[in-house]
Design a protein around this motif. Structure first.
Motif, PDB file in Angstrom:
ATOM      1  N   VAL A 162       0.846  -1.199   0.000  1.00  0.00           N
ATOM      2  CA  VAL A 162       0.000   0.000   0.000  1.00  0.00           C
ATOM      3  C   VAL A 162       0.885   1.256   0.000  1.00  0.00           C
ATOM      4  CG1 VAL A 162      -1.701   1.322   1.332  1.00  0.00           C
ATOM      5  CG2 VAL A 162      -1.947  -1.167   1.104  1.00  0.00           C
ATOM      6  N   ILE A 163       1.917   1.254   0.825  1.00  0.00           N
ATOM      7  CA  ILE A 163       2.848   2.387   0.870  1.00  0.00           C
ATOM      8  C   ILE A 163       3.497   2.590  -0.495  1.00  0.00           C
ATOM      9  CG2 ILE A 163       5.053   3.179   1.839  1.00  0.00           C
ATOM     10  CD1 ILE A 163       4.145   1.787   4.488  1.00  0.00           C
ATOM     11  N   HIS A 164       3.923   1.522  -1.118  1.00  0.00           N
ATOM     12  CA  HIS A 164       4.545   1.611  -2.446  1.00  0.00           C
ATOM     13  C   HIS A 164       3.569   2.208  -3.470  1.00  0.00           C
ATOM     14  CE1 HIS A 164       6.923   0.667  -5.952  1.00  0.00           C
ATOM     15  NE2 HIS A 164       5.922  -0.047  -6.438  1.00  0.00           N
ATOM     16  N   ALA A 165       2.310   1.764  -3.446  1.00  0.00           N
ATOM     17  CA  ALA A 165       1.299   2.280  -4.384  1.00  0.00           C
ATOM     18  C   ALA A 165       1.069   3.779  -4.171  1.00  0.00           C
ATOM     19  CB  ALA A 165      -0.009   1.505  -4.220  1.00  0.00           C
ATOM     20  N   LEU A 166       1.009   4.202  -2.924  1.00  0.00           N
ATOM     21  CA  LEU A 166       0.803   5.624  -2.619  1.00  0.00           C
ATOM     22  C   LEU A 166       1.980   6.479  -3.080  1.00  0.00           C
ATOM     23  CD1 LEU A 166      -0.779   5.137   0.899  1.00  0.00           C
ATOM     24  CD2 LEU A 166      -1.912   6.201  -1.068  1.00  0.00           C
ATOM     25  N   GLU A 167       3.177   5.956  -2.920  1.00  0.00           N
ATOM     26  CA  GLU A 167       4.366   6.680  -3.376  1.00  0.00           C
ATOM     27  C   GLU A 167       4.413   6.731  -4.903  1.00  0.00           C
ATOM     28  OE1 GLU A 167       7.366   5.553   0.346  1.00  0.00           O
ATOM     29  OE2 GLU A 167       7.416   4.338  -1.481  1.00  0.00           O
ATOM     30  N   ARG A 168       4.153   5.615  -5.523  1.00  0.00           N
ATOM     31  CA  ARG A 168       4.287   5.505  -6.977  1.00  0.00           C
ATOM     32  C   ARG A 168       3.202   6.264  -7.747  1.00  0.00           C
ATOM     33  NH1 ARG A 168       4.672  -0.098 -10.481  1.00  0.00           N
ATOM     34  NH2 ARG A 168       4.597   0.889 -12.518  1.00  0.00           N
ATOM     35  N   PHE A 169       1.952   6.096  -7.364  1.00  0.00           N
ATOM     36  CA  PHE A 169       0.854   6.647  -8.163  1.00  0.00           C
ATOM     37  C   PHE A 169       0.320   7.993  -7.665  1.00  0.00           C
ATOM     38  CE2 PHE A 169       0.501   1.992  -8.861  1.00  0.00           C
ATOM     39  CZ  PHE A 169       0.883   1.996 -10.189  1.00  0.00           C
ATOM     40  N   PHE A 170       0.606   8.317  -6.415  1.00  0.00           N
ATOM     41  CA  PHE A 170       0.077   9.566  -5.863  1.00  0.00           C
ATOM     42  C   PHE A 170       1.175  10.540  -5.454  1.00  0.00           C
ATOM     43  CE2 PHE A 170      -3.119   6.299  -5.327  1.00  0.00           C
ATOM     44  CZ  PHE A 170      -4.210   6.901  -5.937  1.00  0.00           C
ATOM     45  N   GLY A 171       2.430  10.179  -5.696  1.00  0.00           N
ATOM     46  CA  GLY A 171       3.544  11.083  -5.436  1.00  0.00           C
ATOM     47  C   GLY A 171       3.754  11.402  -3.967  1.00  0.00           C
ATOM     48  N   LYS A 172       3.354  10.515  -3.097  1.00  0.00           N
ATOM     49  CA  LYS A 172       3.520  10.742  -1.658  1.00  0.00           C
ATOM     50  C   LYS A 172       4.936  10.364  -1.243  1.00  0.00           C
ATOM     51  CE  LYS A 172      -0.845  11.740  -1.367  1.00  0.00           C
ATOM     52  NZ  LYS A 172      -1.250  13.127  -1.306  1.00  0.00           N
ATOM     53  N   ASN A 173       5.474  11.118  -0.292  1.00  0.00           N
ATOM     54  CA  ASN A 173       6.760  10.705   0.263  1.00  0.00           C
ATOM     55  C   ASN A 173       6.494   9.569   1.250  1.00  0.00           C
ATOM     56  OD1 ASN A 173       6.263  11.765   2.921  1.00  0.00           O
ATOM     57  ND2 ASN A 173       6.871  13.794   2.218  1.00  0.00           N
ATOM     58  N   HIS A 174       7.534   8.974   1.765  1.00  0.00           N
ATOM     59  CA  HIS A 174       7.364   7.776   2.604  1.00  0.00           C
ATOM     60  C   HIS A 174       6.526   8.076   3.853  1.00  0.00           C
ATOM     61  CE1 HIS A 174       8.208   3.677   3.800  1.00  0.00           C
ATOM     62  NE2 HIS A 174       8.460   4.133   5.025  1.00  0.00           N
ATOM     63  N   ASP A 175       6.769   9.210   4.492  1.00  0.00           N
ATOM     64  CA  ASP A 175       6.016   9.542   5.709  1.00  0.00           C
ATOM     65  C   ASP A 175       4.534   9.781   5.417  1.00  0.00           C
ATOM     66  OD1 ASP A 175       8.309   9.306   7.232  1.00  0.00           O
ATOM     67  OD2 ASP A 175       8.740  11.468   7.211  1.00  0.00           O
ATOM     68  N   GLU A 176       4.245  10.484   4.311  1.00  0.00           N
ATOM     69  CA  GLU A 176       2.842  10.705   3.927  1.00  0.00           C
ATOM     70  C   GLU A 176       2.155   9.386   3.607  1.00  0.00           C
ATOM     71  OE1 GLU A 176       2.876  15.016   1.664  1.00  0.00           O
ATOM     72  OE2 GLU A 176       3.741  13.304   0.618  1.00  0.00           O
ATOM     73  N   ALA A 177       2.850   8.542   2.846  1.00  0.00           N
ATOM     74  CA  ALA A 177       2.290   7.242   2.463  1.00  0.00           C
ATOM     75  C   ALA A 177       2.028   6.378   3.700  1.00  0.00           C
ATOM     76  CB  ALA A 177       3.224   6.534   1.492  1.00  0.00           C
ATOM     77  N   MET A 178       2.941   6.427   4.647  1.00  0.00           N
ATOM     78  CA  MET A 178       2.777   5.657   5.881  1.00  0.00           C
ATOM     79  C   MET A 178       1.546   6.157   6.656  1.00  0.00           C
ATOM     80  SD  MET A 178       4.032   3.313   7.986  1.00  0.00           S
ATOM     81  CE  MET A 178       5.795   3.141   7.878  1.00  0.00           C
ATOM     82  N   ALA A 179       1.383   7.468   6.753  1.00  0.00           N
ATOM     83  CA  ALA A 179       0.235   8.040   7.473  1.00  0.00           C
ATOM     84  C   ALA A 179      -1.081   7.662   6.803  1.00  0.00           C
ATOM     85  CB  ALA A 179       0.382   9.556   7.559  1.00  0.00           C
ATOM     86  N   ILE A 180      -1.136   7.732   5.475  1.00  0.00           N
ATOM     87  CA  ILE A 180      -2.366   7.370   4.753  1.00  0.00           C
ATOM     88  C   ILE A 180      -2.655   5.887   4.925  1.00  0.00           C
ATOM     89  CG2 ILE A 180      -3.449   7.178   2.465  1.00  0.00           C
ATOM     90  CD1 ILE A 180      -1.831   9.760   1.733  1.00  0.00           C
ATOM     91  N   MET A 181      -1.622   5.057   4.801  1.00  0.00           N
ATOM     92  CA  MET A 181      -1.800   3.613   4.959  1.00  0.00           C
ATOM     93  C   MET A 181      -2.346   3.287   6.348  1.00  0.00           C
ATOM     94  SD  MET A 181      -0.325   0.797   6.606  1.00  0.00           S
ATOM     95  CE  MET A 181       1.288   1.399   7.033  1.00  0.00           C
ATOM     96  N   LEU A 182      -1.810   3.923   7.387  1.00  0.00           N
ATOM     97  CA  LEU A 182      -2.293   3.665   8.746  1.00  0.00           C
ATOM     98  C   LEU A 182      -3.735   4.148   8.920  1.00  0.00           C
ATOM     99  CD1 LEU A 182       0.894   4.489  10.843  1.00  0.00           C
ATOM    100  CD2 LEU A 182      -0.158   2.238  10.473  1.00  0.00           C
ATOM    101  N   HIS A 183      -4.068   5.250   8.284  1.00  0.00           N
ATOM    102  CA  HIS A 183      -5.445   5.749   8.335  1.00  0.00           C
ATOM    103  C   HIS A 183      -6.393   4.750   7.668  1.00  0.00           C
ATOM    104  CE1 HIS A 183      -8.499   8.888   8.687  1.00  0.00           C
ATOM    105  NE2 HIS A 183      -8.931   8.460   7.511  1.00  0.00           N
ATOM    106  N   VAL A 184      -6.000   4.240   6.512  1.00  0.00           N
ATOM    107  CA  VAL A 184      -6.814   3.237   5.810  1.00  0.00           C
ATOM    108  C   VAL A 184      -6.961   1.997   6.690  1.00  0.00           C
ATOM    109  CG1 VAL A 184      -6.879   1.671   3.815  1.00  0.00           C
ATOM    110  CG2 VAL A 184      -6.230   4.069   3.497  1.00  0.00           C
ATOM    111  N   HIS A 185      -5.871   1.593   7.305  1.00  0.00           N
ATOM    112  CA  HIS A 185      -5.861   0.381   8.134  1.00  0.00           C
ATOM    113  C   HIS A 185      -6.771   0.523   9.356  1.00  0.00           C
ATOM    114  CE1 HIS A 185      -4.298  -3.334   9.789  1.00  0.00           C
ATOM    115  NE2 HIS A 185      -3.998  -2.710  10.926  1.00  0.00           N
ATOM    116  N   THR A 186      -6.764   1.707   9.979  1.00  0.00           N
ATOM    117  CA  THR A 186      -7.545   1.880  11.208  1.00  0.00           C
ATOM    118  C   THR A 186      -8.977   2.359  10.957  1.00  0.00           C
ATOM    119  OG1 THR A 186      -6.666   4.116  11.512  1.00  0.00           O
ATOM    120  CG2 THR A 186      -5.506   2.323  12.628  1.00  0.00           C
ATOM    121  N   LYS A 187      -9.181   3.174   9.937  1.00  0.00           N
ATOM    122  CA  LYS A 187     -10.507   3.756   9.696  1.00  0.00           C
ATOM    123  C   LYS A 187     -11.291   3.048   8.590  1.00  0.00           C
ATOM    124  CE  LYS A 187      -9.688   7.191  12.529  1.00  0.00           C
ATOM    125  NZ  LYS A 187     -10.283   7.283  13.838  1.00  0.00           N
ATOM    126  N   GLY A 188     -10.604   2.227   7.799  1.00  0.00           N
ATOM    127  CA  GLY A 188     -11.287   1.483   6.740  1.00  0.00           C
ATOM    128  C   GLY A 188     -11.230   2.129   5.369  1.00  0.00           C
TER     129      GLY A 188
END
Length: 120
Positions: free
Chosen positions: A56-82
């Motif tokens: 998920v982190i890789h997809a966010l970095e690759r397709f949405f131009g997120k840096n690693h910290d942003e991708a990690m935060a979004i991934m954790l949000h998806v994981h906890t909030k659905g």
């Protein structure tokens, strides 16, 4: 003073007062058509219990131009909030990005899903 009638012609008007304005010259104004701002669409990533977090982190970095910290935060949000917001784009761009994520997930046999929803 003279007994002659003094007539004043409007600029560009011939001497005729019969409404014939063939001699008129004017400035053509270019009117810009007001372009409507395109509607914007959110790309949302949906949680599943099978897709690895690193994928998920890789997809966010690759397709949405997120840096690693942003991708990690979004991934954790998806994981906890659905569900989590990946970005907001015009319709065509949003659809393309959602498709790219799901195509890559399918190639790696992950059930990761993204949806596109009108913003606002």
């Amino acid at each position: 003073m003279s007994d002659k009638k003094h007539t004043t012609n409007n600029p560009g008007q011939t001497g005729n007062d019969d409404g014939d304005r063939r001699g008129d010259t004017g400035v053509a104004l270019k009117t810009r058509p007001r372009t409507k701002k395109p509607s914007m669409y959110k790309v949302l990533m949906l949680n599943d219990d099978y897709t690895p977090m690193e994928f998920v982190i890789h997809a966010l970095e690759r397709f949405f131009g997120k840096n690693h910290d942003e991708a990690m935060a979004i991934m954790l949000h998806v994981h906890t909030k659905g569900v989590g917001l990946c970005g907001v784009y015009t319709y065509e761009v949003a659809e393309m990005k959602a498709s790219q994520v799901m195509d890559m997930a399918a190639q790696h046999q992950h059930p990761l899903q993204c949806t596109v929803e009108k913003d606002g």
